[in-house]
Design a protein around this motif. Structure first.
Motif, mmCIF file in Angstrom:
data_model
loop_
_atom_site.group_PDB
_atom_site.id
_atom_site.type_symbol
_atom_site.label_atom_id
_atom_site.label_comp_id
_atom_site.label_asym_id
_atom_site.label_seq_id
_atom_site.Cartn_x
_atom_site.Cartn_y
_atom_site.Cartn_z
ATOM 1 N N VAL A 1 50.715 27.802 -19.121
ATOM 2 C CA VAL A 1 51.592 27.254 -20.217
ATOM 3 C C VAL A 1 51.001 26.434 -21.321
ATOM 4 C CG1 VAL A 1 53.962 26.023 -20.493
ATOM 5 C CG2 VAL A 1 53.167 27.179 -18.160
ATOM 6 N N ASP A 2 51.474 26.864 -22.493
ATOM 7 C CA ASP A 2 50.915 26.260 -23.757
ATOM 8 C C ASP A 2 51.912 25.245 -24.130
ATOM 9 O OD1 ASP A 2 48.858 25.680 -25.857
ATOM 10 O OD2 ASP A 2 50.374 26.320 -26.988
ATOM 11 N N VAL A 3 51.734 24.016 -24.149
ATOM 12 C CA VAL A 3 53.050 23.100 -24.281
ATOM 13 C C VAL A 3 53.106 22.599 -25.458
ATOM 14 C CG1 VAL A 3 54.183 21.019 -23.462
ATOM 15 C CG2 VAL A 3 52.863 22.518 -21.752
ATOM 16 N N SER A 4 54.050 22.704 -26.198
ATOM 17 C CA SER A 4 54.159 21.958 -27.460
ATOM 18 C C SER A 4 55.628 20.987 -27.447
ATOM 19 C CB SER A 4 54.455 22.751 -28.665
ATOM 20 O OG SER A 4 55.511 23.628 -28.435
ATOM 21 N N LEU B 1 37.761 27.463 -23.608
ATOM 22 C CA LEU B 1 38.393 27.948 -24.664
ATOM 23 C C LEU B 1 37.706 28.566 -25.995
ATOM 24 C CD1 LEU B 1 41.458 28.628 -25.458
ATOM 25 C CD2 LEU B 1 41.576 26.207 -26.387
ATOM 26 N N LYS B 2 36.479 27.740 -26.268
ATOM 27 C CA LYS B 2 35.689 28.302 -27.182
ATOM 28 C C LYS B 2 35.185 29.444 -27.090
ATOM 29 C CE LYS B 2 34.259 23.477 -28.553
ATOM 30 N NZ LYS B 2 33.183 22.334 -28.328
ATOM 31 N N HIS B 3 34.900 29.711 -25.845
ATOM 32 C CA HIS B 3 34.139 31.037 -25.701
ATOM 33 C C HIS B 3 35.065 32.083 -25.282
ATOM 34 C CE1 HIS B 3 30.298 28.863 -25.913
ATOM 35 N NE2 HIS B 3 30.773 28.037 -25.306
ATOM 36 N N ASN B 4 36.365 31.887 -25.140
ATOM 37 C CA ASN B 4 37.473 32.634 -24.664
ATOM 38 C C ASN B 4 37.785 33.888 -25.778
ATOM 39 O OD1 ASN B 4 39.056 34.107 -22.458
ATOM 40 N ND2 ASN B 4 40.922 33.256 -23.798
ATOM 41 N N SER B 5 38.105 33.116 -26.960
ATOM 42 C CA SER B 5 38.774 33.911 -28.097
ATOM 43 C C SER B 5 38.429 33.211 -29.526
ATOM 44 C CB SER B 5 40.131 34.007 -28.038
ATOM 45 O OG SER B 5 40.741 34.548 -29.083
ATOM 46 N N LYS B 6 38.077 34.022 -30.493
ATOM 47 C CA LYS B 6 37.809 33.510 -31.814
ATOM 48 C C LYS B 6 39.319 33.185 -32.362
ATOM 49 C CE LYS B 6 33.552 35.922 -32.652
ATOM 50 N NZ LYS B 6 32.719 36.807 -33.383
ATOM 51 N N ASN B 7 40.194 33.649 -31.910
ATOM 52 C CA ASN B 7 41.600 33.567 -32.424
ATOM 53 C C ASN B 7 42.378 32.601 -31.765
ATOM 54 O OD1 ASN B 7 41.387 35.524 -34.676
ATOM 55 N ND2 ASN B 7 42.059 37.141 -32.983
ATOM 56 N N LYS B 8 43.050 31.332 -32.370
ATOM 57 C CA LYS B 8 43.665 30.385 -31.640
ATOM 58 C C LYS B 8 45.222 30.393 -32.188
ATOM 59 C CE LYS B 8 43.631 25.417 -30.365
ATOM 60 N NZ LYS B 8 44.652 25.648 -29.778
ATOM 61 N N THR B 9 45.938 30.909 -31.192
ATOM 62 C CA THR B 9 47.312 30.848 -31.115
ATOM 63 C C THR B 9 47.986 30.345 -29.876
ATOM 64 O OG1 THR B 9 47.544 33.156 -30.484
ATOM 65 C CG2 THR B 9 47.096 32.897 -32.658
ATOM 66 N N ASP B 10 49.265 29.930 -30.082
ATOM 67 C CA ASP B 10 50.126 29.832 -28.764
ATOM 68 C C ASP B 10 49.800 30.661 -27.775
ATOM 69 O OD1 ASP B 10 50.559 27.267 -30.210
ATOM 70 O OD2 ASP B 10 52.553 27.712 -30.452
ATOM 71 N N LYS B 11 49.828 31.976 -28.264
ATOM 72 C CA LYS B 11 49.751 33.258 -27.202
ATOM 73 C C LYS B 11 48.535 33.245 -26.550
ATOM 74 C CE LYS B 11 51.194 37.912 -27.130
ATOM 75 N NZ LYS B 11 51.766 38.946 -28.159
ATOM 76 N N ASP C 1 46.238 30.865 -26.237
ATOM 77 C CA ASP C 1 45.804 29.727 -25.383
ATOM 78 C C ASP C 1 46.773 29.635 -24.249
ATOM 79 O OD1 ASP C 1 44.440 28.620 -27.656
ATOM 80 O OD2 ASP C 1 45.900 27.077 -28.048
ATOM 81 N N ALA C 2 47.920 30.322 -24.362
ATOM 82 C CA ALA C 2 48.730 30.589 -23.026
ATOM 83 C C ALA C 2 47.769 31.305 -21.953
ATOM 84 C CB ALA C 2 49.896 30.919 -23.271
ATOM 85 N N TYR C 3 47.334 32.275 -22.617
ATOM 86 C CA TYR C 3 46.544 33.443 -21.705
ATOM 87 C C TYR C 3 45.247 32.714 -21.392
ATOM 88 C CZ TYR C 3 43.375 37.014 -20.886
ATOM 89 O OH TYR C 3 42.242 38.028 -20.133
ATOM 90 N N ALA C 4 44.472 31.999 -22.332
ATOM 91 C CA ALA C 4 43.346 31.289 -21.672
ATOM 92 C C ALA C 4 43.758 30.343 -20.681
ATOM 93 C CB ALA C 4 42.772 30.544 -22.912
ATOM 94 N N ILE C 5 44.618 29.516 -20.658
ATOM 95 C CA ILE C 5 45.078 28.684 -19.516
ATOM 96 C C ILE C 5 45.401 29.341 -18.400
ATOM 97 C CG2 ILE C 5 46.842 27.092 -18.932
ATOM 98 C CD1 ILE C 5 47.095 26.283 -21.929
ATOM 99 N N ALA C 6 46.133 30.393 -18.337
ATOM 100 C CA ALA C 6 46.262 31.077 -17.220
ATOM 101 C C ALA C 6 44.939 31.840 -16.561
ATOM 102 C CB ALA C 6 47.392 32.583 -17.539
ATOM 103 N N LEU C 7 43.951 32.432 -17.473
ATOM 104 C CA LEU C 7 42.851 32.989 -16.866
ATOM 105 C C LEU C 7 41.920 32.166 -16.288
ATOM 106 C CD1 LEU C 7 41.203 35.460 -16.765
ATOM 107 C CD2 LEU C 7 40.407 34.857 -19.254
ATOM 108 N N TYR C 8 42.248 30.536 -17.024
ATOM 109 C CA TYR C 8 41.063 29.644 -16.275
ATOM 110 C C TYR C 8 41.944 29.159 -15.113
ATOM 111 C CZ TYR C 8 38.809 24.911 -16.260
ATOM 112 O OH TYR C 8 38.076 23.792 -16.002
#
Length: 312
Positions: free
Chosen positions: A11-14, A89-99, A101-108
């Protein structure tokens, strides 16, 4: 933790919305909902009845409704360490969007599930945190006014000087009122508070306000884990030119770490036990700041091991 869940939720929280990614076997699903408790409960109700696990970053107060809803639903979750996750997060994706970030959080969460501890929301500690933030703001206001008053020293503007004096006095009164209230609250939650302050020079109200709640909340952790969590575990980065920096301290709970450092200034002078540690380090060639950081860590470990050893 026990057997791995079937669903990992990031969950990417705003402030207004939650961007959600759900990993299930080889499928990836993305959703977006409003950040309010009723919508959160409605969306996550089905996952609470399945083998699910949620992760999200610690985003000030914006994740409070999320935690309240998860506790009410009985859905297991962890707040991620922002410092550790930022490197992932730095090494997961070059693009930074809410979507993304949410994927990276779930993957982590799926990769480090066994290392993450389950969290629970505490209304009392949320209240203490609000007090801490309020005191920080009052301190900033006091400092700004004092600096402004110094700038007025050579200017003949009595009206402005009197106005600033009144604001400063009011700020000091409000700060004392807030400190007294939060100290009373902490004493009711952490029964050892009065004893710790009474028996140890250098451990004052600020220590009780900024440090003791973290020790109490993390009393199940080891001393080394707690020191790392607060940010008093020196780290080194040996990559390229950064190897020249050597060991340094960063990340962690800044307010608690800063408070411990200020307390170490007093303890290294007036507390016999910590003064001896400080003098020994200086004698062995350590710099003053390094010695004070070491004393701050010793103070943290001492309180954790001596006053909370049977409270786990």
């Amino acid at each position: 933790m026990s057997e791995k869940p079937d669903y990992f939720i990031g969950v990417d929280v705003s402030k207004l919305t939650l961007s959600i990614c759900v990993l299930h076997k080889n499928t990836i699903n993305h959703f977006e909902i409003s950040n309010n408790k009723s919508d959160i409960i409605a969306f996550f109700a089905m996952y609470a009845n399945m083998r699910s696990y949620a992760t999200f970053e610690n985003t000030n107060t914006y994740n409070y409704d999320l935690m309240r809803a998860f506790d009410e639903l009985g859905l297991s979750y962890s707040r991620l360490d922002a410092f550790k996750f930022s490197h992932f997060l730095k090494h997961n994706s070059k693009n930074k969007t809410d979507k993304s970030d949410a994927y990276a959080i779930a993957l982590y969460g799926s990769k480090f599930y066994d290392e993450l501890g389950k969290n629970e929301f505490s209304e009392e500690f949320a209240l203490i945190k609000s007090y801490q933030s309020g005191l920080t703001q009052l301190n900033k206001i006091s400092t700004q006014i004092q600096n402004f008053n110094e700038a007025l020293a050579n200017i003949d503007n009595q009206t402005l000087k009197e106005a600033m004096f009144e604001v400063l006095e009011t700020t000091k009164e409000q700060k004392k009122k807030v400190e007294d209230e939060v100290f009373e609250l902490i004493c009711s939650i952490v029964p050892q508070t009065g004893q710790i302050i009474k028996e140890n020079k250098g451990f004052g109200k600020s220590f009780a306000v900024y440090v003791l709640p973290l020790i109490y909340l993390n009393k199940a952790r080891s001393s080394n884990e707690l020191a790392s969590y607060i940010g008093l575990a020196p780290m080194s980065y040996e990559s390229g030119t950064s190897v020249k920096r050597g060991m340094h301290i960063s990340g962690g709970a800044k307010l608690a770490r800063n408070c411990l450092f200020m307390c170490s200034l007093t303890a290294s002078k007036y507390n016999e036990h910590f003064s001896a540690i400080y003098k020994r380090l200086i004698k062995n060639g350590k710099g003053k700041k390094v010695a004070l950081c070491a004393v701050a860590r010793k103070m943290l470990v001492f309180v954790k091991n001596f006053y909370f050893k049977d409270d786990r």
